[in-house]
Design a protein around this motif. Sequence first.
Motif, PDB file in Angstrom:
ATOM      1  N   ASP A   1       0.900  -1.307  -0.112  1.00 56.97           N
ATOM      2  CA  ASP A   1      -0.128  -0.115  -0.009  1.00 56.97           C
ATOM      3  C   ASP A   1       0.846   1.183   0.025  1.00 56.97           C
ATOM      4  OD1 ASP A   1      -2.339  -1.438  -0.044  1.00 56.97           O
ATOM      5  OD2 ASP A   1      -2.827  -1.290   2.137  1.00 56.97           O
ATOM      6  N   GLN A   2       2.076   1.265   0.813  1.00 54.43           N
ATOM      7  CA  GLN A   2       2.783   2.426   0.690  1.00 54.43           C
ATOM      8  C   GLN A   2       3.570   2.570  -0.655  1.00 54.43           C
ATOM      9  OE1 GLN A   2       3.523   4.891   3.197  1.00 54.43           O
ATOM     10  NE2 GLN A   2       4.182   5.779   1.430  1.00 54.43           N
ATOM     11  N   VAL A   3       3.726   1.503  -1.172  1.00 55.12           N
ATOM     12  CA  VAL A   3       4.448   1.734  -2.528  1.00 55.12           C
ATOM     13  C   VAL A   3       3.341   2.323  -3.682  1.00 55.12           C
ATOM     14  CG1 VAL A   3       5.245   0.360  -4.668  1.00 55.12           C
ATOM     15  CG2 VAL A   3       5.860  -0.419  -2.366  1.00 55.12           C
ATOM     16  N   VAL A   4       2.096   2.080  -3.537  1.00 52.56           N
ATOM     17  CA  VAL A   4       1.183   2.742  -4.361  1.00 52.56           C
ATOM     18  C   VAL A   4       1.127   4.159  -4.105  1.00 52.56           C
ATOM     19  CG1 VAL A   4      -1.404   2.628  -4.533  1.00 52.56           C
ATOM     20  CG2 VAL A   4      -0.004   0.415  -4.658  1.00 52.56           C
ATOM     21  N   THR A   5       1.112   4.236  -2.678  1.00 48.82           N
ATOM     22  CA  THR A   5       1.071   5.776  -2.128  1.00 48.82           C
ATOM     23  C   THR A   5       2.311   6.465  -2.814  1.00 48.82           C
ATOM     24  OG1 THR A   5      -0.243   5.202  -0.123  1.00 48.82           O
ATOM     25  CG2 THR A   5       1.070   7.493  -0.352  1.00 48.82           C
ATOM     26  N   TRP A   6       3.454   5.870  -2.811  1.00 53.17           N
ATOM     27  CA  TRP A   6       4.485   6.662  -3.246  1.00 53.17           C
ATOM     28  C   TRP A   6       4.432   6.890  -4.922  1.00 53.17           C
ATOM     29  CZ3 TRP A   6       7.855   2.603  -0.325  1.00 53.17           C
ATOM     30  CH2 TRP A   6       8.211   3.190   0.762  1.00 53.17           C
ATOM     31  N   ARG A   7       3.901   5.831  -5.480  1.00 51.51           N
ATOM     32  CA  ARG A   7       3.884   5.798  -6.914  1.00 51.51           C
ATOM     33  C   ARG A   7       2.858   6.777  -7.341  1.00 51.51           C
ATOM     34  NH1 ARG A   7       0.060   4.250 -11.215  1.00 51.51           N
ATOM     35  NH2 ARG A   7       1.023   5.287 -13.038  1.00 51.51           N
ATOM     36  N   GLN A   8       1.739   7.194  -6.679  1.00 50.89           N
ATOM     37  CA  GLN A   8       0.865   8.007  -7.009  1.00 50.89           C
ATOM     38  C   GLN A   8       1.312   9.573  -6.696  1.00 50.89           C
ATOM     39  OE1 GLN A   8      -3.113   7.088  -5.327  1.00 50.89           O
ATOM     40  NE2 GLN A   8      -3.377   5.115  -6.504  1.00 50.89           N
ATOM     41  N   HIS A   9       2.027   9.587  -5.713  1.00 49.00           N
ATOM     42  CA  HIS A   9       2.622  11.109  -5.216  1.00 49.00           C
ATOM     43  C   HIS A   9       3.681  11.351  -6.373  1.00 49.00           C
ATOM     44  CE1 HIS A   9       4.460  14.282  -3.037  1.00 49.00           C
ATOM     45  NE2 HIS A   9       5.580  13.746  -3.610  1.00 49.00           N
ATOM     46  N   LEU A  10       4.433  10.469  -6.753  1.00 51.79           N
ATOM     47  CA  LEU A  10       5.319  10.801  -8.042  1.00 51.79           C
ATOM     48  C   LEU A  10       4.587  11.090  -9.263  1.00 51.79           C
ATOM     49  CD1 LEU A  10       7.958   7.925  -6.898  1.00 51.79           C
ATOM     50  CD2 LEU A  10       8.315  10.470  -7.001  1.00 51.79           C
ATOM     51  N   HIS A  11       3.760  10.002  -9.387  1.00 52.96           N
ATOM     52  CA  HIS A  11       2.978  10.439 -10.745  1.00 52.96           C
ATOM     53  C   HIS A  11       2.409  12.013 -10.772  1.00 52.96           C
ATOM     54  CE1 HIS A  11       1.148   8.818 -14.569  1.00 52.96           C
ATOM     55  NE2 HIS A  11       0.013   9.888 -14.051  1.00 52.96           N
ATOM     56  N   ARG A  12       1.686  12.392  -9.465  1.00 57.94           N
ATOM     57  CA  ARG A  12       1.071  13.625  -9.563  1.00 57.94           C
ATOM     58  C   ARG A  12       2.167  14.759  -9.787  1.00 57.94           C
ATOM     59  NH1 ARG A  12      -3.847  14.933  -7.525  1.00 57.94           N
ATOM     60  NH2 ARG A  12      -4.047  12.851  -6.484  1.00 57.94           N
ATOM     61  N   HIS A  13       3.448  14.264  -9.215  1.00 52.55           N
ATOM     62  CA  HIS A  13       4.658  15.450  -9.200  1.00 52.55           C
ATOM     63  C   HIS A  13       5.750  15.066  -9.922  1.00 52.55           C
ATOM     64  CE1 HIS A  13       2.252  17.377  -5.807  1.00 52.55           C
ATOM     65  NE2 HIS A  13       2.152  16.451  -5.388  1.00 52.55           N
ATOM     66  N   PRO A  14       5.665  14.962 -11.352  1.00 56.30           N
ATOM     67  CA  PRO A  14       6.641  14.545 -12.078  1.00 56.30           C
ATOM     68  C   PRO A  14       7.844  15.897 -12.280  1.00 56.30           C
ATOM     69  CG  PRO A  14       4.962  14.940 -13.673  1.00 56.30           C
ATOM     70  CD  PRO A  14       4.413  15.215 -12.158  1.00 56.30           C
ATOM     71  N   GLU A  15       8.946  15.304 -12.450  1.00 57.83           N
ATOM     72  CA  GLU A  15      10.114  16.272 -12.870  1.00 57.83           C
ATOM     73  C   GLU A  15      10.815  15.744 -13.891  1.00 57.83           C
ATOM     74  OE1 GLU A  15      11.238  18.174  -8.534  1.00 57.83           O
ATOM     75  OE2 GLU A  15      11.313  15.976  -8.832  1.00 57.83           O
ATOM     76  N   LEU A  16      11.383  16.463 -15.098  1.00 58.05           N
ATOM     77  CA  LEU A  16      12.025  16.277 -16.101  1.00 58.05           C
ATOM     78  C   LEU A  16      13.546  15.852 -15.865  1.00 58.05           C
ATOM     79  CD1 LEU A  16      10.572  19.058 -18.413  1.00 58.05           C
ATOM     80  CD2 LEU A  16      10.076  16.372 -18.635  1.00 58.05           C
ATOM     81  N   SER A  17      14.147  15.319 -16.710  1.00 57.96           N
ATOM     82  CA  SER A  17      15.469  15.101 -16.727  1.00 57.96           C
ATOM     83  C   SER A  17      16.466  16.153 -16.181  1.00 57.96           C
ATOM     84  CB  SER A  17      16.223  14.407 -17.989  1.00 57.96           C
ATOM     85  OG  SER A  17      15.245  13.460 -18.420  1.00 57.96           O
ATOM     86  N   ASN A  18      17.175  15.701 -14.912  1.00 59.41           N
ATOM     87  CA  ASN A  18      18.142  16.624 -14.465  1.00 59.41           C
ATOM     88  C   ASN A  18      17.516  17.758 -13.608  1.00 59.41           C
ATOM     89  OD1 ASN A  18      20.351  15.252 -15.302  1.00 59.41           O
ATOM     90  ND2 ASN A  18      21.412  17.115 -16.213  1.00 59.41           N
ATOM     91  N   ARG A  19      16.248  17.372 -13.339  1.00 67.02           N
ATOM     92  CA  ARG A  19      15.302  18.475 -12.584  1.00 67.02           C
ATOM     93  C   ARG A  19      14.504  17.720 -11.629  1.00 67.02           C
ATOM     94  NH1 ARG A  19      18.153  20.726 -15.869  1.00 67.02           N
ATOM     95  NH2 ARG A  19      17.824  22.579 -16.989  1.00 67.02           N
TER      96      ARG A  19
END
Length: 427
Positions: A17-35
């Motif tokens: 469940d924590q892995v899903v939470t991390w994934r959804q957070h990262l998906h909502r807050h993506p960052e481009l290469s070197n950023r």
Amino acid sequence: MSTMHDDLDRRAQAVADQVVTWRQHLHRHPELSNREAATATLITDHLNTLGLDEVRTGIAGHGVIGVLRGGQGGERVIALRADTDALPVPDLCGVDFASEVVDDDYPGGPFPVSHACGHDCHTAMLMGAATVLAGVRETLPGTVLFVFQPAEEGPPVDEKGGAAEMLAQHALDDPAPTMVFGFHVTPYPKGYIGYRVGNQFGASTLVEIVITGKQVHGSTPWLGIDPMPAAGAVLTGIGQLYRQLNAFDPITVSIGHVQDVGRFNIIGETVTLWGTIRCAVESDMPEVQQRLRTLAEHTAQAYNCAAEVDFLQDVPAVHNGAEWMEAALPAFRRVVGADHVVETSATLGYDDVSEFVNTYGGLYVTLGVQDSTIDAAGHLGVIEGGRGVVPNHNPHFYADDDTLVTGVRLHCQVAYDHLTGVIVAEP
């Protein structure tokens, strides 16, 4: 009697469940290469809670490496790798945690930003694997490196980054891996592991072609030299390059961006073509490059222009050795079942994990995360009522959250099997 593999599976399920939470957070807050600054902070903050021996940060920009030394000693070292960057692609995957991020400052932007390649999944799964393996550190006979790599999609052309830069900074020198392992999410059916002996992914290079003419007003083209027709002729000629090479060794030359300087009524000085070469057989790359250079220079000359061709960000093919694969297949089959481990066909996609695998040895495979089916010939089909088959880098790309725990299990079991001497490449 419970085995260590069973214990790893139970611990993976506990963190799912924590892995899903991390994934959804990262998906909502993506960052481009070197950023990937906020992504690196999330990773670092979590690794610091696990009691690892080291957490190294600021590597090749925003890379992070966690070092876990097992309690049983042992000389083997496995590097588990995940890439962390996103793409300049809008997010149309339809989930309630879809990205609305726009990077206004990125070179060439502004760009909408999304995890349309699935690196949010990779990062979250490796964070989960770090949690599980840290919990059993006293039983581990060796060392685990958790390698969170930035800029897999390629940094801006005037910046360094990615796996090659991590190696240039000697980030994995101490302790040096005896195996590198990772995997990429794909549109294969949920929970399927795809593998290939030989080149799992192709070789790649970024292409920059600058065609130079002479700027002039659009009303008097005869007083200048228009580089645009030359650019069009180069684009047309590129479509025939494949006919000059062995048809049984697939290659592609694709121009993804045409850049002009000027306005509607000015014939500009230059036109720049940005693209990529992909080769299934890495040794074909020099010949493709030379033929493209010849085409561009001579075509431009025919239009009284000049062309300058540069090849940047070379990425070698991801090569899986037969001895590594033979040793690892039992673990793959244990994780997902023998009927869910399938051999894949060649692809011209690339992944710079090849820099690590080529240097230290190891494997890179794929993990299916979509509502798809696969037949005996390897053709993908759709499940009625499912979300369909959507390739990576498409704005509609999606991944099934319930499959992420399978990736955690895969990391952990391959790591344990390598450290205990089960997955090794015999000389």
